[in-house]
Design an enzyme around this catalytic site. Sequence first.
Site, PDB file in Angstrom:
ATOM      1  N   HIS A 366       8.364 -28.211 123.922  1.00  0.00           N
ATOM      2  CA  HIS A 366       7.657 -28.840 122.806  1.00  0.00           C
ATOM      3  C   HIS A 366       8.438 -30.019 122.250  1.00  0.00           C
ATOM      4  O   HIS A 366       9.605 -30.245 122.567  1.00  0.00           O
ATOM      5  CB  HIS A 366       7.376 -27.815 121.699  1.00  0.00           C
ATOM      6  CG  HIS A 366       8.606 -27.260 121.031  1.00  0.00           C
ATOM      7  ND1 HIS A 366       9.153 -27.804 119.899  1.00  0.00           N
ATOM      8  CD2 HIS A 366       9.393 -26.196 121.346  1.00  0.00           C
ATOM      9  CE1 HIS A 366      10.218 -27.106 119.529  1.00  0.00           C
ATOM     10  NE2 HIS A 366      10.389 -26.120 120.398  1.00  0.00           N
ATOM     11  N   CYS A 385      13.176 -21.707 122.556  1.00  0.00           N
ATOM     12  CA  CYS A 385      12.272 -22.617 123.243  1.00  0.00           C
ATOM     13  C   CYS A 385      13.002 -23.919 123.570  1.00  0.00           C
ATOM     14  O   CYS A 385      14.108 -24.157 123.110  1.00  0.00           O
ATOM     15  CB  CYS A 385      11.037 -22.882 122.396  1.00  0.00           C
ATOM     16  SG  CYS A 385       9.892 -21.476 122.353  1.00  0.00           S
TER      17      CYS A 385
END
Length: 479
Positions: A366, A385
Amino acid sequence: MRYHWVITASAAALLAGCNVQTASGDSNTVSAAEAQNARWSNTTKDQLRKAIDGRAAHGLDGKDFAVSGDGDQAMTEAALAYAGALAQGATDPTKLYDVYTLKRPEVDLKAGLQQALAKNDVAGWLNSLAPQDDHYKRLSQAYVALRKEMAQGKAQTQPVVSDKGEAIKPNSTDPRMPQIARQLVVLDYLDPKAAAGDRYTPQMAAAVKKMQSDYGMEADGVIGAEALAILNQSDDVRARAIAVNMERLRWLDRNPAATRIDVNIAAARLNYFRDGTLANSRRVVVGEPDHETPQLASPMFRLVANPTWTVPRSIQKNEIAGKGAGYLKANNMQWEDGWIVQQPGPKNSLGLVKFDMQNEHAIYLHDTPAKALFGMTQRARSHGCVRVEDALGFAKMLAEQEGVIDEWNKARATGEQTFVKLPREIPVRLLYQTVLFDEAGDPIVRNDPYGWNDRVSEALGFKGPASMRVKTGAADVGP
């Protein structure tokens, strides 16, 4: 991991007409006549013993593959054990790590051995099982060279520079500088003519900064505990780290997808391959040591424009609880069905694009509003992440190449969370490699942010550490 096969008859009794799946994925058929000739000969026995004796070329000299006798069954068991180590790894990553989902090689070792015996070429078969790429070969060469130096008593085994005393700053003087200069010369960071007694010169500071950068540290030129650890890192530690990285390569499928995304967690860098060619490389931010990014394979199936972020319970409890309504409002967060949800916008922790991946661990790539993190050398600062540098540019590239750029532009323009499905899934591999090569082709043992080298090294039968860890600092609230 030990490889166990129950061998109830000699290799000559292996089934004829097997389909042989090699490490490269090629398929061959063993004829009945070849199967009938699949017996151990003095030649193939010597080939096996010689191959096992030379296992240091694969960093496997810490493992014992000794043949327990001269009979066919003993030879077959030893051959299958050693072949398994070359083809799939001598250890099992699924037992060493809580999460490991990367595809591993699938090799029919019994059929391969049968064919090798029929052709009287066990040596050639064994040589074909390990990775054949240049990276693996260079690791092998570096490992053999280090072990040779150690055997000749030329390797560094004891600390050379004292770690007692204050950190040394550029332009200062310190009695340890001659030893530091000597180590910098040995590591090829400093010209021997640039040493200057007890003074920490600008030339030496430049060498230290280059070394710090190579090892994933903040390149400030200050010689503190971390820089001294590099200077004092023994060749034995370096050798074990190289052996570990060869093992990790043996775990991997020999034929990865030609179009894929590989993220080296240890180096915090993303490489995008398009049709077998490296098309793009960029920095990423990965999980901090207490929130490690796992080693996994997961397909990317869609782009998400203007994503919302549903805050995980752990972050909600440990980092947001008690901050009050003012904090939620300032960060564009609100309660929805018992969850804190951050709305789309420039402050969203996922930034302006999310790369959705299919896995049960809620790991994805992301964007991020914390752009300054990409300028740091140590980028293990997330909650697991992977944050991508210039994520919008990366998303645009993928959308253009996959033929969905119009849909992507329209989705972005909405300002609301909008999904754009990719026409095909793009495989993503999250890998962990701590040995890289410099411009001269020499191996550099980099920072091991999670300390994952040591457990593999121990499983390979080595004693002592195989890693160097550099403190990275705390993560922010984002995923």
